[in-house]
Design a protein around this motif. Structure first.
Motif, PDB file in Angstrom:
ATOM      1  N   ARG A  21       0.855  -1.184   0.000  1.00  0.00           N
ATOM      2  CA  ARG A  21       0.000   0.000   0.000  1.00  0.00           C
ATOM      3  C   ARG A  21       0.892   1.235   0.000  1.00  0.00           C
ATOM      4  N   LEU A  22       0.556   2.163  -0.878  1.00  0.00           N
ATOM      5  CA  LEU A  22       1.312   3.409  -1.010  1.00  0.00           C
ATOM      6  C   LEU A  22       0.439   4.584  -0.610  1.00  0.00           C
ATOM      7  N   VAL A  23       0.936   5.416   0.298  1.00  0.00           N
ATOM      8  CA  VAL A  23       0.308   6.696   0.635  1.00  0.00           C
ATOM      9  C   VAL A  23       1.290   7.772   0.182  1.00  0.00           C
ATOM     10  N   TYR A  24       0.890   8.538  -0.823  1.00  0.00           N
ATOM     11  CA  TYR A  24       1.780   9.490  -1.492  1.00  0.00           C
ATOM     12  C   TYR A  24       1.243  10.894  -1.290  1.00  0.00           C
ATOM     13  N   SER A  25       1.981  11.703  -0.539  1.00  0.00           N
ATOM     14  CA  SER A  25       1.600  13.082  -0.273  1.00  0.00           C
ATOM     15  C   SER A  25       2.432  14.008  -1.144  1.00  0.00           C
ATOM     16  N   LEU A  26       1.766  14.873  -1.898  1.00  0.00           N
ATOM     17  CA  LEU A  26       2.461  15.801  -2.782  1.00  0.00           C
ATOM     18  C   LEU A  26       1.741  17.139  -2.792  1.00  0.00           C
ATOM     19  N   ARG A  27       2.443  18.157  -3.282  1.00  0.00           N
ATOM     20  CA  ARG A  27       1.871  19.493  -3.219  1.00  0.00           C
ATOM     21  C   ARG A  27       0.662  19.652  -4.133  1.00  0.00           C
ATOM     22  N   SER A  28       0.797  19.208  -5.373  1.00  0.00           N
ATOM     23  CA  SER A  28      -0.267  19.392  -6.355  1.00  0.00           C
ATOM     24  C   SER A  28      -0.130  18.319  -7.428  1.00  0.00           C
ATOM     25  N   SER A  38      -2.894  22.020  -3.575  1.00  0.00           N
ATOM     26  CA  SER A  38      -4.019  22.067  -4.508  1.00  0.00           C
ATOM     27  C   SER A  38      -4.306  20.665  -5.003  1.00  0.00           C
ATOM     28  N   ALA A  39      -5.577  20.321  -5.062  1.00  0.00           N
ATOM     29  CA  ALA A  39      -6.014  18.984  -5.447  1.00  0.00           C
ATOM     30  C   ALA A  39      -6.733  19.042  -6.789  1.00  0.00           C
ATOM     31  N   PRO A  40      -6.856  17.903  -7.488  1.00  0.00           N
ATOM     32  CA  PRO A  40      -7.631  17.888  -8.727  1.00  0.00           C
ATOM     33  C   PRO A  40      -9.085  18.285  -8.459  1.00  0.00           C
ATOM     34  N   GLU A  41      -9.693  18.840  -9.455  1.00  0.00           N
ATOM     35  CA  GLU A  41     -11.092  19.248  -9.319  1.00  0.00           C
ATOM     36  C   GLU A  41     -11.948  18.048  -8.944  1.00  0.00           C
ATOM     37  N   GLY A  42     -12.759  18.231  -7.918  1.00  0.00           N
ATOM     38  CA  GLY A  42     -13.646  17.168  -7.478  1.00  0.00           C
ATOM     39  C   GLY A  42     -12.998  16.130  -6.584  1.00  0.00           C
ATOM     40  N   TRP A  43     -11.731  16.348  -6.211  1.00  0.00           N
ATOM     41  CA  TRP A  43     -11.046  15.377  -5.353  1.00  0.00           C
ATOM     42  C   TRP A  43     -11.743  15.323  -3.993  1.00  0.00           C
ATOM     43  N   PRO A  44     -11.996  14.118  -3.463  1.00  0.00           N
ATOM     44  CA  PRO A  44     -12.808  14.026  -2.245  1.00  0.00           C
ATOM     45  C   PRO A  44     -12.146  14.571  -0.996  1.00  0.00           C
ATOM     46  N   ARG A  45     -10.819  14.643  -0.974  1.00  0.00           N
ATOM     47  CA  ARG A  45     -10.118  15.141   0.211  1.00  0.00           C
ATOM     48  C   ARG A  45      -9.568  16.530  -0.090  1.00  0.00           C
ATOM     49  N   PRO A  46      -9.895  17.530   0.717  1.00  0.00           N
ATOM     50  CA  PRO A  46      -9.368  18.874   0.466  1.00  0.00           C
ATOM     51  C   PRO A  46      -7.863  18.911   0.736  1.00  0.00           C
ATOM     52  N   PRO A  47      -7.153  19.856   0.136  1.00  0.00           N
ATOM     53  CA  PRO A  47      -5.706  19.949   0.353  1.00  0.00           C
ATOM     54  C   PRO A  47      -5.376  20.148   1.826  1.00  0.00           C
ATOM     55  N   ALA A  48      -4.444  19.349   2.312  1.00  0.00           N
ATOM     56  CA  ALA A  48      -4.020  19.427   3.710  1.00  0.00           C
ATOM     57  C   ALA A  48      -2.806  18.537   3.903  1.00  0.00           C
ATOM     58  N   ARG A  49      -2.100  18.749   4.984  1.00  0.00           N
ATOM     59  CA  ARG A  49      -0.978  17.885   5.310  1.00  0.00           C
ATOM     60  C   ARG A  49      -1.473  16.517   5.762  1.00  0.00           C
ATOM     61  N   ILE A  50      -0.575  15.548   5.746  1.00  0.00           N
ATOM     62  CA  ILE A  50      -0.926  14.178   6.083  1.00  0.00           C
ATOM     63  C   ILE A  50      -1.418  14.087   7.529  1.00  0.00           C
ATOM     64  N   LEU A 108      -1.279  -3.857  -5.219  1.00  0.00           N
ATOM     65  CA  LEU A 108      -0.740  -2.541  -4.862  1.00  0.00           C
ATOM     66  C   LEU A 108      -1.888  -1.543  -4.815  1.00  0.00           C
ATOM     67  N   ASP A 109      -2.171  -1.030  -3.629  1.00  0.00           N
ATOM     68  CA  ASP A 109      -3.199  -0.005  -3.456  1.00  0.00           C
ATOM     69  C   ASP A 109      -2.512   1.351  -3.294  1.00  0.00           C
ATOM     70  N   LYS A 110      -3.074   2.383  -3.941  1.00  0.00           N
ATOM     71  CA  LYS A 110      -2.455   3.709  -3.959  1.00  0.00           C
ATOM     72  C   LYS A 110      -3.416   4.762  -3.439  1.00  0.00           C
ATOM     73  N   THR A 111      -2.924   5.614  -2.560  1.00  0.00           N
ATOM     74  CA  THR A 111      -3.689   6.733  -2.029  1.00  0.00           C
ATOM     75  C   THR A 111      -2.880   8.009  -2.274  1.00  0.00           C
ATOM     76  N   PHE A 112      -3.514   8.998  -2.914  1.00  0.00           N
ATOM     77  CA  PHE A 112      -2.853  10.259  -3.216  1.00  0.00           C
ATOM     78  C   PHE A 112      -3.424  11.354  -2.318  1.00  0.00           C
ATOM     79  N   LEU A 113      -2.520  12.081  -1.673  1.00  0.00           N
ATOM     80  CA  LEU A 113      -2.891  13.201  -0.817  1.00  0.00           C
ATOM     81  C   LEU A 113      -2.250  14.463  -1.374  1.00  0.00           C
ATOM     82  N   TYR A 114      -2.965  15.570  -1.339  1.00  0.00           N
ATOM     83  CA  TYR A 114      -2.453  16.837  -1.860  1.00  0.00           C
ATOM     84  C   TYR A 114      -2.442  17.868  -0.733  1.00  0.00           C
TER      85      TYR A 114
END
Length: 251
Positions: free
Chosen positions: A153-160, A186-198, A177-183
């Protein structure tokens, strides 16, 4: 991912090898992957890094360390370098180094922050902050090359979205392999999680339960690593199963 080379460590007992640039491609607006042919390369484990030495015509020499981005593949070594605008080395590697140019590499270096697919069978949690994804990508690519069945499982935190590395690789469907993207900005339009730190909720939702006893690998800036590792411990993960690698500016 880059760090300052530290004299006297394991790498000092290895010999310098000539590395010829055979290919390069952009990973993001500020990062480029460099592909080297390194005759005599002894092979590496995913998670290891190399020391790089650059020498100018006037004899001035400088060293840096870079994580290896590629799975073991004979004498081919891939390094992914992010440009630091006021840096001494990264702008040269990203913008100036041309196919056919030769530099020096020494390695592989490191034996702690590695995944050993022939020995480790427990689930794996990869937690990356920004370019801290590089050594973790080597682990993902090694698992893929071996058709491994150890669940990742990958948890990937990036700025945008614009700063994401290895976009084609992470679009590939890897069973297990499961992937989770955190921003964070700025996040993609409609992304369910608002931009924030991990947060702990991010690691709980995208990671493994502590009672699965996963091997945890956390890589990124010092602040990110300290935060993520602390959250994992607070969630109940055994600190002895959390391996960390951090990077920062070179002084």
């Amino acid at each position: 991912m880059a760090r300052a080379a530290v004299p006297g460590r394991l790498g000092a007992r290895l010999r310098w090898l000539e590395a010829r640039l055979t290919g390069r491609h952009d990973e993001s607006d500020t990062a480029r992957t460099l592909v080297f042919d390194v005759p005599g390369w002894p092979g590496h484990l995913p998670g290891q890094h190399v020391d790089m030495r650059l020498t100018a015509e006037d004899g001035y020499s400088t060293q840096r360390s870079y994580s290896i981005a590629s799975a073991p593949d004979g004498e081919r070594v891939e390094l992914t370098v992010e440009r630091i605008d006021d840096g001494e080395v990264s702008p040269y590697l990203v913008d100036v180094l041309e196919v056919g140019d030769v530099i020096e590499l020494r390695g592989p270096v490191g034996g702690w922050f590695v995944w050993r697919p022939d020995e480790q069978k427990e689930p794996v949690l990869l937690v990356a902050g920004g370019s801290g994804l590089v050594p973790l990508m080597a682990m993902i690519r090694t698992r893929r090359a071996l058709a491994g069945r150890v669940p990742f499982r990958l948890v990937y935190s990036l700025r945008s979205p614009r700063s994401q590395l290895f976009v084609p690789d992470l679009r590939t469907q890897d069973p297990g392999l499961d992937k989770t993207f955190l921003y964070s900005r700025s996040a993609p339009e409609g992304w369910p999680r608002p931009p924030a730190r991990i947060t702990a909720n991010d690691l709980s939702a995208g990671g493994w339960p502590p009672d699965f006893e996963p091997a945890c690998y956390v890589c990124g800036s010092t602040g990110f690593v300290e935060t993520a590792a602390g959250l994992l411990v607070a969630l109940g993960h055994d600190p002895r199963r959390i391996r960390t690698e951090r990077f920062g500016p070179v002084g």
